[in-house]
Each structure stands twice: as structure tokens, then as C-alpha cells.
Scaffold this motif. Structure first.
Motif: not given
Lengths: 432, 125
Positions: A413-423, A428-429
């Protein structure tokens, strides 16, 4: 609930390392490991002594009265269980063993084997009567009686209703002492020398038996051995018991004395449980009398003996051939005890509706648990942990495997959350 | 045995547990002897325990006859060995408060038993 139920089994705290062996082998699943130490849950303990036997670091023992207590009484009588004779090779006459007891500070000796012969006579009489339950189950082993109270309450009526040999012997001894010394009974100490924690508990629990206290055979063994080895002149106390009573210390001794036919002998608490299951189903039709003992080998295998049980068995059996002939003393009347009450400790809840819900929760929990019965959680088996959880005494995450699964799920779960920062913030984007 | 443990955990009196265990055991034996395979379903409610045993065995042609004490389908040589005393179904009837047997010869048998948790008032025949 009334007074606290006394148990003689005790933990030697410093030695216990919380290794789970006792918990996993306890036939009643009465032990839990808490804070690194083994704790016995009183209501479920039947004092069978398995934990004492199995502990690899000898952290389990029993309370036992100390010989020093003899000082509290003017006149002290020793009641040696016949297992005592088995501790010494047959070259040492029983008269000398009993004499050694006198040197230890006892004023008189009354053999429990005498009481055993009285109970045998009563059982023989009972077996002749009509309408006697079949099979009759011996009540000589208090651990077995407690097992029946907890797991086989429908067999309570099959138990032999007589008092234990030690109680009969105690009565004889006390009456005789009062008659010969003129002392009042309260100045007379009557001490049971026992191989067995269950008997120790039974003595402590029943104040009416006239037995003052119980001393483990292992406690007096050293002193008696020294006295015998020293070659010092010991008084010779004539043996009054017969082989009929002395044989009770061996598996089969009591049963063979009671009946020639339809006898079943079973020892070891797990095997006793197995046999009683069959009795409850009514499959043992040819059996009239069951001698059931918690200790493998019989009382000589009790946890409070000093000598290895096979050696003790051989030493006692070897005495049979040269046992002195019984003097004719007449039989003593044996008291009838009321049928023991059932102990519903397995019951999950007094209210059957709540109990039904708990059983369902337990089954669901059991499916989640790994089924390894490893004991890491402190409960002896996954089923026991499920019950503890449902009763609010433990939690799911006590199980190491469930805990690790949870940690892994949380990590995912943490990995998933960590992958999602607001744009707006995710650097990284930009780089892609 | 598992049935017995669960019923004890529910706090049912020893007598009820015994009756349930014995009737389940006898029903199971019948399936083993005659049908080889079957299914047992147990439903426990606060007031009673229902045990249903279903098989696809040879079935019972005359149920009333089978219920007689001593009636046995075992051949003489088997009876000589001590088996087939013919007490299975009568034992079940004694233990259960209600007993229902539905059978189709050639198709199978279903036995339903109900053991009431409260002490029975009337005696069974």
C-alpha cells in the motif's frame, strides 16, 4: 465462583525460557506463554504433571511441604506411597526403608498400600453387585478424575465411588495414634509421601481427609538413601501391607487385584483420553473395569519420583516374589464419596447463542491462520489461538505469519501511495 | 469427535453431547457398511442439534423392519464374528428425539435426527 482452585504445579521463573514445549504437550491446552514465561490457566489444569516431565530445563516443579513442618506437631506419621519402595533396589528390605523414615523425624509409619488393599476389597465387593455401571472406571488417579470432569462428564457415574487409599490409610493411622498416645488429633501430623502432583493437589483441596500435607518422594529420596547407605543401625519397621496393595504403584497392579476378567489397563494421559472416547461411544463392551493412570508405567512413573520409571518398575516387580505374607489385620471400612461434579471449562460461553457465534468466529479465524501449530504466539495450537482471540485474550497479529502478511500488505500500500504524488509536486513527470 | 468438541464448547450438557455423538457414530457406521460413502451435515441451533446423513447406497426396502432390534442384514458368518447385532438404528432412535428415514432402494438413504437440548419429558417407545 468461590475460592481459587489450588494447583500444585509451579514454575521456577528463572529457569523458564518460554520455549513452548510444555504448552504444546499439555493435554488440556492449559498453558500459554506470556512475556517469555509459561503461565498455567488454572481452570483447565488437571495436574497430570506432563509439563513437569517434559520441561527441558526443569523449570516446572510442585509445591511440596517441607520436612521442617514436622516441628509443628507433637507426633508425626509418614504415609509412604508404595512408589517409595520402588526407588530402592530389592536388596534393601522394605523394613529398613520404613525404618529410615523414622530416622527422618517421623514417629510412626502407615503404609498407603494398606489403604490400597482396603479399597481393592471394596471394589471387589462392588463388582459383585448388580446394576453396577459398566465399565467401572478407577478413581485412583486424580488427574484422570479431573479429565473426566472436564472432557467426559457423562462418564462421571462410572467412576469408582470410593475414597483414595491414602485417605483410608490416614484415617487408620490417625485413629491409632490418638489411641496409643492419648494426644488430641490436632497435635498429630499426617504426611503423605507422594510421587504425584495430582495427589498433592487432592490433599491440599480436601481438608476433611485428615491428611496434614504432602511431601514429594523426590524430596526425601536423598536423605533416605544416605541413611540406608550409611549402614547406621536403622529401626526395622515390620511390613504390614500385602503385595495386593503394594502393586498399585505399577500399571496394572490395581486392576489385577480388583478383577480377573474384563480388565483394561491404560496409562499415559493421551491414551487414557483415547480410551475414554471409546467408552463414551459404548464400543468397549467386554470391559468391566478400567484402570486408568495419567503417568506412563503407573505411579512409579510419577513426576515426583527420583529414580527412572523403568528402573523403579523393575525394582518393585522384583520385590513381589519375596513380599512378606500379610498379617491378618482385618479390613477397614472404606468411605463412599459423592459423584464429582462436571467442570464445563471447555464451554466458550454460558449463553449458547453467544457460544454459537464464537464457534463460527473461531472457524473463520482458523481459516486465516496458517495451521502450523508452531506456538510462537504463545498458544499451543492455531485452534487454541483462534479460541483465545475469540475470547478476547489474544489478537490476530500475535500470529507471526499473519503479522508478516499484514506488513507486506501495508508495504504494498505504501509503495502505491508513494508512487502517487499530485502532478504539481511530482518532479519525475517533468523528466519523462 | 470434532462434533463432540464443538458441542462441549457450546456448553451443552454431557448427556446431550453423548446422544449426539452416539447417533452420529451409528449413522456413520451404517453408511460405511452399506453405502461406502456419504455426507453428514450438522446444524446446531440454541434449542437443538440436527444431524443429517445422506448416502447413495442400496437403500432400505422396509424401514419398519430395519428398525427392529436385532434385525440385521449381515450374513450368518458375519454375525458369528460378533458383527451385525442389529442395534444401530434402534440405538439412533433411542438417542434422538426425532428420527426420520427416507430411502429409495437402489438410489440411497437420508437419515435426519434431531437432538433436543432440553431434557425430554416423554419416554420413547
Amino acid at each position: 465462583m468461590g475460592e481459587k482452585y489450588f494447583h500444585s504445579v509451579r514454575l521456577v521463573e528463572e529457569r523458564c525460557r518460554g520455549c513452548v514445549v510444555c504448552a504444546r504437550h499439555c493435554p488440556m491446552e492449559a498453558i500459554r506463554i506470556r512475556a517469555g514465561k509459561a503461565r498455567i490457566f488454572e481452570e483447565r489444569c488437571i495436574d497430570c504433571g506432563e509439563c513437569i516431565r517434559l520441561c527441558p530445563v526443569k523449570a516446572k516443579t510442585t509445591v511440596t511441604d517441607a520436612l521442617g513442618r514436622l516441628g509443628e506437631f507433637t507426633y508425626n506419621i509418614a504415609l509412604p506411597a508404595p512408589s517409595l519402595y520402588a526407588q530402592f533396589p530389592p536388596s534393601i528390605a522394605v523394613e529398613r526403608i520404613l525404618g529410615a523414615l523414622l530416622k527422618l523425624g517421623f514417629d510412626a509409619v502407615c503404609e498407603v498400600a494398606l489403604g490400597a488393599a482396603d479399597v481393592t476389597a471394596a471394589v471387589q465387593g462392588l463388582l459383585q453387585k448388580k446394576g453396577v455401571p459398566r465399565p467401572l472406571i478407577s478413581s485412583a488417579c486424580p488427574a484422570v478424575v479431573r479429565l473426566v470432569q472436564v472432557k467426559f462428564p457423562d462418564l462421571l457415574g462410572n467412576l469408582v465411588p470410593f475414597e483414595a487409599p491414602v485417605a483410608v490409610a490416614a484415617r487408620r493411622a490417625r485413629q491409632q495414634a490418638v489411641a496409643t498416645t492419648g494426644l488430641s488429633s490436632r497435635h498429630v501430623g499426617v504426611w503423605f509421601l507422594t510421587p504425584c502432583p495430582a495427589k498433592m493437589t487432592a490433599v491440599k483441596q480436601d481438608a476433611s481427609s485428615g491428611i496434614t500435607g504432602a511431601i514429594a518422594i523426590s524430596q526425601v529420596y536423598g536423605d533416605v538413601l544416605r541413611l540406608l547407605r550409611d549402614g547406621e543401625a536403622l529401626p526395622r519397621v515390620p511390613v504390614q501391607s500385602s503385595w495386593l496393595g503394594a502393586g498399585w504403584a505399577l500399571s496394572g497392579g490395581e486392576g489385577q487385584a480388583a478383577t480377573e476378567s474384563g480388565l483394561m489397563v491404560v496409562d499415559g494421559i493421551q491414551r487414557v483420553s483415547e480410551v475414554l472416547e471409546q467408552v463414551a461411544l459404548g464400543t468397549l463392551t467386554g470391559v468391566r473395569y478400567i484402570e486408568a493412570l495419567a503417568c506412563a508405567g503407573g505411579c512409579v512413573g510419577g513426576p515426583l519420583t527420583a529414580v527412572n520409571r523403568f528402573v523403579a518398575e523393575e525394582q518393585l516387580r522384583a520385590r513381589a516374589a519375596c513380599w512378606p505374607q500379610e498379617a491378618d489385620r482385618g479390613r477397614v471400612q472404606v468411605e463412599v464419596k459423592p459423584v464429582p461434579l462436571p467442570k464445563p471449562v471447555l464451554r466458550l460461553d454460558k449463553d449458547i447463542r453467544k457460544a454459537l457465534r464464537k464457534v463460527e468466529s473461531m472457524e473463520r479465524m482458523l481459516h486465516l491462520l496458517p495451521g502450523l501449530d508452531c506456538g510462537s504466539c504463545g498458544s499451543p495450537s492455531c485452534r487454541a489461538l483462534a479460541e483465545d482471540i475469540v475470547q478476547g485474550q489474544a489478537s490476530e497479529t500475535d500470529c507471526v505469519f499473519l503479522l508478516r502478511q499484514r506488513v507486506r500488505d501495508l508495504a504494498d500500500e505504501m509503495k502505491e501511495l508513494a508512487a502517487k504524488l499530485p502532478p504539481s509536486l511530482d518532479k519525475r513527470i517533468e523528466k519523462e | 469427535m470434532q462434533l463432540k468438541v464443538v458441542l462441549q464448547q457450546l456448553g451443552l450438557p454431557g448427556e446431550v453431547v453423548r446422544r449426539a455423538a452416539v447417533s452420529a457414530y451409528e449413522a456413520e457406521l451404517n453408511v460405511i457398511i452399506h453405502a461406502r460413502r456419504g455426507t453428514m451435515r450438522v446444524c446446531v441451533r440454541p434449542e437443538w442439534t440436527d444431524i443429517e446423513v445422506e448416502d447413495e447406497g442400496p437403500g432400505i426396502t422396509d424401514v419398519a423392519q430395519a428398525m427392529q432390534e436385532g434385525y440385521s442384514t449381515a450374513p450368518p458368518e458375519i454375525r458369528q464374528m460378533g458383527f451385525g447385532a442389529g442395534m444401530g438404528l434402534p440405538n439412533m432412535r433411542r438417542c434422538a428425539d426425532h428420527l426420520e428415514i427416507v430411502s429409495q432402494p437402489g438410489l440411497g438413504t437420508t437419515v435426519r435426527m434431531r437432538i433436543c437440548h432440553q431434557r425430554r419429558e416423554a419416554e420413547h417407545g
